[in-house]
Design an enzyme around this catalytic site. Structure first.
Site, short mmCIF file in Angstrom:
data_model
loop_
_atom_site.label_atom_id
_atom_site.label_comp_id
_atom_site.label_asym_id
_atom_site.label_seq_id
_atom_site.Cartn_x
_atom_site.Cartn_y
_atom_site.Cartn_z
N GLY A 7 -30.33 20.68 -23.29
CA GLY A 7 -29.06 20.97 -22.61
C GLY A 7 -27.91 20.29 -23.32
O GLY A 7 -27.22 19.44 -22.76
N SER A 10 -21.73 19.23 -22.91
CA SER A 10 -20.82 18.09 -23.07
C SER A 10 -21.58 16.76 -23.14
O SER A 10 -21.55 16.06 -24.16
CB SER A 10 -19.82 18.06 -21.90
N GLY A 12 -24.89 16.02 -23.14
CA GLY A 12 -26.03 15.96 -24.06
C GLY A 12 -25.58 15.81 -25.50
O GLY A 12 -26.21 15.09 -26.29
N ALA A 123 -17.62 13.13 -21.00
CA ALA A 123 -17.82 13.94 -22.21
C ALA A 123 -17.24 15.33 -22.00
O ALA A 123 -17.30 15.88 -20.90
CB ALA A 123 -19.31 14.05 -22.51
N LYS A 179 -24.86 6.66 -6.48
CA LYS A 179 -24.12 7.64 -7.31
C LYS A 179 -23.98 8.96 -6.55
O LYS A 179 -22.94 9.63 -6.62
CB LYS A 179 -24.85 7.86 -8.64
N ASN A 246 -8.87 11.40 -13.53
CA ASN A 246 -9.90 12.41 -13.87
C ASN A 246 -9.82 13.64 -12.98
O ASN A 246 -9.56 13.53 -11.78
CB ASN A 246 -11.31 11.85 -13.59
#
Ligand SMILES: NC(=O)C1=CN([C@@H]2O[C@H](COP(=O)(O)OP(=O)(O)OC[C@H]3O[C@@H](n4cnc5c(N)ncnc54)[C@H](OP(=O)(O)O)[C@@H]3O)[C@@H](O)[C@H]2O)C=CC1
Ligand SMILES: CC(C)(CO)C(=O)C(=O)O
Length: 295
Positions: A7, A10, A12, A123, A179, A246
């Site tokens: 995968g 971004s 990976g 990423a 998380k 973000n």
């Protein structure tokens, strides 16, 4: 270490690219990205910079037998990743995905240790052959059931060696649920309200996010993991403040009209316990996804 990244979008490509500074890395992903990587190499820019030459392919090579398979597909592609990896018998598998149950689904299909991981690096795959590190964070990894293992120590050392900020943790169940609380609180709220992460610190978004995080903490305790409501809400506030500018990954998905990971985040909480806030957030995102499918 011989590493296969399943995968290579971004995240990976970023983690695989950093690992390729010292290790033999194969990126399994989509063309034209992996074809460009195979022909011209991979450029990592932004907060970390390097140019590396991993292999780039669209299928797991028939002769692959990696020491480590890194799973970085979206949560809804986890079963496909498990099926593709079953044939190459990796020695260890590590998931860096968001969402609940990815590791359990991989472990169901694979006969090797499956490590859990969380990742706060940012990423973005900008164009074929080039990935940007939008923020240096941390990888936390360890046995998915908690405790210690030689496999986790080996992978932690391989990540350390290439300068990836890494913690090998003995309490992955707690960290994974924390998380999940952060993602349950921030992602759907920001995607539906169309706000940046920092706006989750202000009313009325903060109450929605806190309620989703408290329900997630209750689901964690129901699963035997000691996560308090207060710790879950504090984690949402800390991450929202640290990533204030973000656009969350779910908000990015909605902006780009892509499927979201809501089933593995808010949907997974609502599946386990009576969780009206997560059920409502998941329902609204699913309604948007259905309308998108019909367009
Ligand atoms: N990006 C980030 O900054 C972070 C992401 N994460 C988590 O990491 C995971 C991955 O996120 P991200 O990298 O952004 O997602 P991407 O969509 O950018 O990357 C996943 C890639 O895997 C490809 N893929 C899926 N199935 C296959 C297959 N069978 N064979 C080959 N390639 C395949 C996808 O292609 P296609 O789309 O064509 O199917 C896509 O290119 C998610 O769970 C995310 O929540 C966690 C922390 C940070
Ligand atoms: C931590 C956070 C909320 C950062 O944006 C994230 O993981 C995501 O967007 O998926």
């Amino acid at each position: 270490m011989d590493v296969l990244v399943f995968g290579a979008g971004s995240l990976g490509s970023l983690v695989g690219g950093l690992l390729a500074r010292q290790h033999r890395v194969t990126l399994v992903g989509r063309d034209p990205h992996v074809g460009t990587v195979a022909a011209e190499g991979l450029t990592v820019d932004g907060a970390v910079e390097c140019h590396v030459d991993p292999d780039g392919v669209t299928e797991v090579p028939p002769d692959a037998s990696p020491d480590l398979a890194l799973v970085t597909v979206k949560a809804y592609d986890t079963d496909a990743a498990a099926a593709a990896l079953a044939d190459c018998h990796p020695s260890t598998v590590l998931s860096l995905q968001n969402g609940l149950d990815n590791e359990a689904r991989l472990a169901d299909r694979l006969d090797c240790p499956v490590l859990a991981g969380t990742c706060t690096y940012g990423a973005m795959l900008e164009e074929p052959g080039r990935v940007t590190c939008t923020g240096v964070g941390e990888v936390v990894l360890g046995p998915r059931e908690g405790g210690q293992s030689p496999a986790a120590d080996r992978v932690g050392a391989a990540f350390d060696e290439v300068g990836i900020e890494t913690t090998v943790a003995a309490d992955m169940p707690h960290r994974s649920w924390e998380k999940l609380a952060v993602n349950a609180g921030i992602n759907a709220t920001t995607a539906l309200a169309r706000i940046e992460n920092g706006a989750v610190l202000d009313e009325p978004a903060s109450e929605v996010a806190a309620a989703a995080a408290r329900e997630t903490a209750r689901a964690a305790r129901d699963a035997g993991v000691d996560l308090s409501d207060e710790a879950a809400v504090d984690a949402v506030h800390e991450v929202a403040a640290a990533t204030a500018d973000n656009t969350s990954s779910m908000y990015q998905d909605v902006l780009a009209e892509r499927r979201t990971e809501v089933d593995a985040i808010n949907g997974a909480v609502a599946e386990r316990i009576d969780a009206p806030v997560n059920r409502t957030l998941a329902g609204l995102l699913r309604a948007w996804e259905r309308a998108r499918d019909r367009r």
